[in-house]
Structures are given as C-alpha cells and as structure tokens.
Motif scaffolding. Structure first.
Motif: not given
Length: 247
Positions: A44-55
């Motif tokens: 989740v934190t890596r997706m947030i960092r990359a600006g991907k997904g709903p998180f």
C-alpha cells in the motif's frame, strides 16, 4: 508386552505433539498475521508513493496520521483483552493475530520512533525493514521450537543456566559491535552470537568508538570490511521488499 500403539503414541508426542500446543498455536497466528500485515502495508505505501491505486495518506486537520498509530492501538487492545479475559483457543488466536498485525504496523515505522523524524523513504528508513525482518525471523525460530530458557531437568539446570548466561554475554558483545541481527538471533541459536562477537566490529558501533581509535589498524580494517557506500545482496533484497530509498 507393552502395547505397540502406546509406543507409537509416545513417539508422536515427542516428534509432533508439541506443534499444536496452545502456546505454539498462538505464536503461529501472531507470526502469520505479522508477516502478511507487513507485506500488505508495504504494498500500500509503495502504491501511495507511486501515486497509483485508490490509497492515499491519512490526514486529520492537516496532520499526517502514521500507520504505527493504528498498530499501537491494536497491540494495546489485543494485550488488554488477553490479560483481562484470557479467552479460549479461538478468541486467543484472534487476539494473537491482532497483536501480530499491530506489531507489524508499528515496527514498519521503527525508523520514525528511532530517529523521531519521518524517514520512511530515506536511507535511515531501512532500519524499519531490518526491525521487521529480525522480528519475523525470531518469531519463526520460536515457532519452530527454539527456546534458550529451557534448562531441561533439575540435574542439568545449573550447567544449562551457566551456558545461557555466557551465550547472553556474547549476544550483548555482538550488539555492541553493531551486529544487531546476529546478536539477537544468537539469543535463540547458540554459537551465532559467539561468531559475531569474535569478528571485526562495524566502524559506527559503540565497540569501534571505544576500541578502534582513529588511525589504528583495527579502525582501517573495519572501514575496509564495512565501507560507508557498501551494498550487499541483503541490501538489494531489502530494497526489493520495502522499496528503494530516496536519494
């Protein structure tokens, strides 16, 4: 003549009988929840960092709420419920899983409460991944039966206790030399701490500051063994698991 079925039953007790004890079952749920929660958190934190997904990061009134806050509350809830109610096996497993999940959320931000700064994606943030891997490995060792505090029978207890004290001494020595992982593992697995304690200390460790003065041969050897820009296979594994630190 003894009943052969009794013999097989005793053999089963020795070999696998302790695997399903309540204590081992609770540890299994705790370690399993710990590992799964850490992997999900890093995803989740890596997706947030990359600006991907709903998180997205959670903020209240402009204040960023770190996920270690949820972890602390989970551990407090699970620990208080276990002490207060001491539930049966099913609910004990639930509380163990909640505690493991809370511990993963908290240790995933170990670098934050170590440095008192948000260094999650900085190089210092690797300490969080180190802490999680060490905790998970120690949990697995306990789950597999590593128990340094088992002194056996009364006759062997004094000797085992003396060896335990010596082994703990080597573990502390290894920790002072900057060998955090091997020092902690050495508490559960004999000889690991002894080997780590006898090897050269890391140059930024307390032992090196006390015993390796500037310009000494041991200081030079420590810097050759552990240069500041040293990158190992273990470092690359941590980057793949937790994300590459920001430069």
């Amino acid at each position: 003549m003894a009943d052969r079925s009794d013999g097989w039953a005793r053999l089963a007790d020795v070999t696998v009988g302790t695997v399903n004890t309540p204590l081992r079952n609770g540890i299994g749920w705790m370690v399993g929840a710990f590992v799964l929660t850490f992997l999900a958190t890093r995803m989740v934190t890596r997706m947030i960092r990359a600006g991907k997904g709903p998180f997205r990061d959670v903020s209240v009134g402009g204040l960023h709420i770190h996920h270690q806050v949820y972890g602390i509350f989970l551990m407090l809830l699970a620990g208080a419920a276990e002490f207060a109610y001491q539930p049966g096996s099913v609910w004990r497993a639930v509380l163990a899983a909640l505690f493991g999940a809370g511990a993963a959320l908290t240790l995933d931000e170990f670098a934050l409460w170590f440095h008192l700064d948000d260094v999650y994606w900085a190089a210092e943030g690797r300490k969080s991944v180190d802490a999680v891997l060490i905790a998970a490995t120690m949990g697995l060792l306990v789950l597999l039966g590593a128990n340094p505090f088992d002194t056996g029978g009364e006759d062997s207890a004094p000797g085992i206790a003396a060896l335990l004290v010596v082994n703990l001494g080597f573990s502390v020595w290894a920790l002072l030399k900057g060998k955090i992982a091997t020092g902690l593992f050495g508490v559960l697995v004999p000889l690991i701490a002894l080997i780590a304690a006898c090897r050269i200390a890391k140059p930024d460790s307390p032992w090196a500051r006390w015993r390796y003065p500037e310009g000494s041969a041991k200081r030079a050897k420590a810097l050759r063994r552990f240069p500041p820009d040293r990158r190992t296979v273990w470092d690359r594994f941590k980057d793949a698991l937790g994300g590459v630190p920001s430069r």
